[in-house]
Scaffold this motif. Structure first.
Motif, PDB file in Angstrom:
ATOM      1  N   VAL A 171       2.254   0.997  -9.395  1.00  0.00           N
ATOM      2  CA  VAL A 171       1.509  -0.154  -8.866  1.00  0.00           C
ATOM      3  C   VAL A 171       2.449  -1.285  -8.466  1.00  0.00           C
ATOM      4  O   VAL A 171       2.272  -1.921  -7.420  1.00  0.00           O
ATOM      5  CB  VAL A 171       0.478  -0.649  -9.900  1.00  0.00           C
ATOM      6  CG1 VAL A 171      -0.234  -1.908  -9.396  1.00  0.00           C
ATOM      7  CG2 VAL A 171      -0.540   0.446 -10.194  1.00  0.00           C
ATOM      8  N   THR A 175       2.796  -2.625  -4.764  1.00  0.00           N
ATOM      9  CA  THR A 175       2.482  -4.021  -4.436  1.00  0.00           C
ATOM     10  C   THR A 175       3.613  -4.644  -3.628  1.00  0.00           C
ATOM     11  O   THR A 175       3.370  -5.359  -2.648  1.00  0.00           O
ATOM     12  CB  THR A 175       2.249  -4.827  -5.724  1.00  0.00           C
ATOM     13  OG1 THR A 175       1.175  -4.223  -6.469  1.00  0.00           O
ATOM     14  CG2 THR A 175       1.885  -6.268  -5.407  1.00  0.00           C
ATOM     15  N   ALA A 178       3.368  -3.229  -0.142  1.00  0.00           N
ATOM     16  CA  ALA A 178       2.288  -3.853   0.615  1.00  0.00           C
ATOM     17  C   ALA A 178       2.681  -5.265   1.058  1.00  0.00           C
ATOM     18  O   ALA A 178       2.387  -5.688   2.186  1.00  0.00           O
ATOM     19  CB  ALA A 178       1.020  -3.909  -0.223  1.00  0.00           C
ATOM     20  N   PHE A 179       3.377  -5.990   0.178  1.00  0.00           N
ATOM     21  CA  PHE A 179       3.807  -7.348   0.515  1.00  0.00           C
ATOM     22  C   PHE A 179       4.832  -7.324   1.652  1.00  0.00           C
ATOM     23  O   PHE A 179       4.742  -8.098   2.606  1.00  0.00           O
ATOM     24  CB  PHE A 179       4.407  -8.037  -0.711  1.00  0.00           C
ATOM     25  CG  PHE A 179       5.008  -9.385  -0.417  1.00  0.00           C
ATOM     26  CD1 PHE A 179       4.201 -10.469  -0.130  1.00  0.00           C
ATOM     27  CD2 PHE A 179       6.390  -9.551  -0.415  1.00  0.00           C
ATOM     28  CE1 PHE A 179       4.749 -11.708   0.163  1.00  0.00           C
ATOM     29  CE2 PHE A 179       6.950 -10.781  -0.129  1.00  0.00           C
ATOM     30  CZ  PHE A 179       6.131 -11.867   0.161  1.00  0.00           C
ATOM     31  N   TYR A 214       2.315   0.073   0.804  1.00  0.00           N
ATOM     32  CA  TYR A 214       1.900   0.408  -0.564  1.00  0.00           C
ATOM     33  C   TYR A 214       2.035   1.903  -0.809  1.00  0.00           C
ATOM     34  O   TYR A 214       2.566   2.331  -1.839  1.00  0.00           O
ATOM     35  CB  TYR A 214       0.448  -0.020  -0.804  1.00  0.00           C
ATOM     36  CG  TYR A 214       0.035   0.160  -2.249  1.00  0.00           C
ATOM     37  CD1 TYR A 214       0.056  -0.911  -3.130  1.00  0.00           C
ATOM     38  CD2 TYR A 214      -0.351   1.407  -2.752  1.00  0.00           C
ATOM     39  CE1 TYR A 214      -0.292  -0.759  -4.453  1.00  0.00           C
ATOM     40  CE2 TYR A 214      -0.692   1.574  -4.080  1.00  0.00           C
ATOM     41  CZ  TYR A 214      -0.666   0.489  -4.925  1.00  0.00           C
ATOM     42  OH  TYR A 214      -0.994   0.658  -6.247  1.00  0.00           O
ATOM     43  N   GLY A 218       4.530   3.020  -3.509  1.00  0.00           N
ATOM     44  CA  GLY A 218       3.706   3.289  -4.683  1.00  0.00           C
ATOM     45  C   GLY A 218       3.518   4.763  -4.962  1.00  0.00           C
ATOM     46  O   GLY A 218       2.959   5.150  -5.990  1.00  0.00           O
ATOM     47  N   LYS A 224      -7.185   1.552  -6.477  1.00  0.00           N
ATOM     48  CA  LYS A 224      -6.443   0.367  -6.926  1.00  0.00           C
ATOM     49  C   LYS A 224      -5.488  -0.108  -5.837  1.00  0.00           C
ATOM     50  O   LYS A 224      -5.380  -1.312  -5.560  1.00  0.00           O
ATOM     51  CB  LYS A 224      -5.655   0.704  -8.198  1.00  0.00           C
ATOM     52  CG  LYS A 224      -4.942  -0.499  -8.835  1.00  0.00           C
ATOM     53  CD  LYS A 224      -4.094  -0.051 -10.021  1.00  0.00           C
ATOM     54  CE  LYS A 224      -4.961   0.489 -11.152  1.00  0.00           C
ATOM     55  NZ  LYS A 224      -4.158   0.855 -12.340  1.00  0.00           N
ATOM     56  N   GLY A 225      -4.803   0.844  -5.202  1.00  0.00           N
ATOM     57  CA  GLY A 225      -3.876   0.487  -4.133  1.00  0.00           C
ATOM     58  C   GLY A 225      -4.577  -0.136  -2.942  1.00  0.00           C
ATOM     59  O   GLY A 225      -4.065  -1.079  -2.322  1.00  0.00           O
ATOM     60  N   ILE A 228      -5.471  -3.763  -3.928  1.00  0.00           N
ATOM     61  CA  ILE A 228      -4.286  -4.629  -3.945  1.00  0.00           C
ATOM     62  C   ILE A 228      -3.822  -4.912  -2.518  1.00  0.00           C
ATOM     63  O   ILE A 228      -3.533  -6.070  -2.170  1.00  0.00           O
ATOM     64  CB  ILE A 228      -3.157  -3.968  -4.762  1.00  0.00           C
ATOM     65  CG1 ILE A 228      -3.523  -3.936  -6.244  1.00  0.00           C
ATOM     66  CG2 ILE A 228      -1.841  -4.712  -4.563  1.00  0.00           C
ATOM     67  CD1 ILE A 228      -2.564  -3.141  -7.113  1.00  0.00           C
ATOM     68  N   SER A 229      -3.776  -3.886  -1.685  1.00  0.00           N
ATOM     69  CA  SER A 229      -3.355  -4.075  -0.290  1.00  0.00           C
ATOM     70  C   SER A 229      -4.312  -5.014   0.446  1.00  0.00           C
ATOM     71  O   SER A 229      -3.880  -5.855   1.243  1.00  0.00           O
ATOM     72  CB  SER A 229      -3.302  -2.730   0.431  1.00  0.00           C
ATOM     73  OG  SER A 229      -2.375  -1.865  -0.176  1.00  0.00           O
ATOM     74  N   ILE A 232      -3.690  -8.643  -0.623  1.00  0.00           N
ATOM     75  CA  ILE A 232      -2.452  -9.126   0.002  1.00  0.00           C
ATOM     76  C   ILE A 232      -2.684  -9.417   1.474  1.00  0.00           C
ATOM     77  O   ILE A 232      -2.210 -10.440   2.008  1.00  0.00           O
ATOM     78  CB  ILE A 232      -1.321  -8.101  -0.191  1.00  0.00           C
ATOM     79  CG1 ILE A 232      -0.893  -8.070  -1.661  1.00  0.00           C
ATOM     80  CG2 ILE A 232      -0.128  -8.440   0.693  1.00  0.00           C
ATOM     81  CD1 ILE A 232       0.111  -6.995  -1.994  1.00  0.00           C
TER      82      ILE A 232
END
Length: 315
Positions: A171, A175, A178-179, A214, A218, A224-225, A228-229, A232
């Motif tokens: 994760v 993250t 993705a950022f 991600y 990841g 979950k991904g 989170i994506s 972001i």
């Protein structure tokens, strides 16, 4: 594959007695004694690649023989041989109906010549010709195989899927990925914004880069991904749009630097120095374009993950 795409493929398949596999989007069947499958060049093209698996007296296809077919029709434009697999590229037309009119004569030409030369159906892996040769899907990809080779391929896929299932989602790395991807998207928003465009491409770039970032770091894309994506993306779209406007403010007011402009931007909107409807309308458009990019990217990631686990006989 959605219903619209499937219905389009059926318009090609049914007039020549073939079927459509709704999972992998290929046209398949038995034509003049040969198992074959057709794949469209792309969704916007009416040209196809038709794939056979052949042997001649148990031997691999001879290039100089199977390529003779190309000379027999202007609608057969290329031939590629890989082991027992022989693929012909068929020229399409401007409409579905006219393409269908081209497909059947092309298939008749190919199969008639192959029969005349003594080529027969064969497994794409071992080259065996027997009653078990059929059309299969292995990890979402079509293949002409015998029963024994399909079982071997299926077992190899099962082992691979088990190994993939044991890979843990990272994760934190996802993250970060993705950022980093979202930075590219934010850069596109700022760059195009400075040229005076609210371009769909900027939102699409944001979505694809964040999600793929991600997935790359990841190792897995899970619910979950995706969440989170998405968070972001929401944050970085806001920041990218705000930086874009802050640059414009700093360029207009020469005594204001970028960081100060970024900080006081809400005050400028509230006090009427900037048109609120224009600012928030611009932001809403970028969010819309990001959604347009994100939704199909997420669907494709989930579909591809599912398809890699699917292996079955196409009936």
């Amino acid at each position: 594959m959605n219903k619209k795409e499937e219905n389009t493929l059926r318009k090609f398949a049914e007039p020549i007695g073939l079927a459509v596999d709704h999972n992998n989007g290929v046209i398949y069947g038995v034509y003049q004694g040969y198992h074959l499958y057709l794949i469209r060049a792309n969704n916007n093209s009416y040209s196809f690649t038709v794939n056979f698996s052949l042997n001649k007296a148990g031997e691999l296809p001879q290039q100089d023989e199977v390529k003779q077919v190309v000379k027999e029709s202007k609608d057969i434009i290329d031939c590629v041989i890989q082991g027992y697999q022989v693929s012909y590229t068929l020229r399409g037309a401007m409409t579905v109906a006219k393409t269908v009119d081209k497909l059947e004569p092309s298939l008749q030409t190919i199969t008639a010549i192959l029969q005349k030369m003594g080529y027969q159906d064969a497994c794409a892996l071992c080259g065996k010709s027997d009653s078990t040769v059929a059309l299969y899907t292995v990890s979402g990809a079509p293949a002409i195989l015998c029963d024994d080779c399909f079982k071997k391929q299926q077992e190899a896929v099962n082992i691979q899927n088990r190994e993939q299932g044991n890979v843990k989602e990272n994760v934190l790395s996802g993250t970060v990925g993705a950022f980093l991807g979202s930075l590219i998207g934010a850069g596109a928003i700022i760059l195009l914004g400075q040229f005076g465009y609210v371009a769909a491409i900027s939102g699409i770039v944001m979505a694809i880069c964040a999600i793929k970032g991600y997935e790359l770091l990841g190792k897995k894309m899970t619910t979950k991904g995706i969440l989170i994506s998405s968070v972001i993306m929401l944050v970085m779209v806001y920041i990218g749009n705000r930086i874009d406007w802050s640059i414009s403010v700093a360029n207009y007011y020469t005594d204001v630097d970028l960081f100060y402009a970024f900080r006081i931007l809400p005050d400028l909107i509230r006090e009427g120095y900037l048109e609120a409807s224009q600012y928030y309308g611009n932001l809403a458009m970028v969010y819309l374009f990001t959604a347009i990019g994100a939704i199909p990217t997420i669907i494709a990631a989930v579909r591809d993950s599912k398809q890699t686990q699917e292996s079955y006989k196409m009936l």
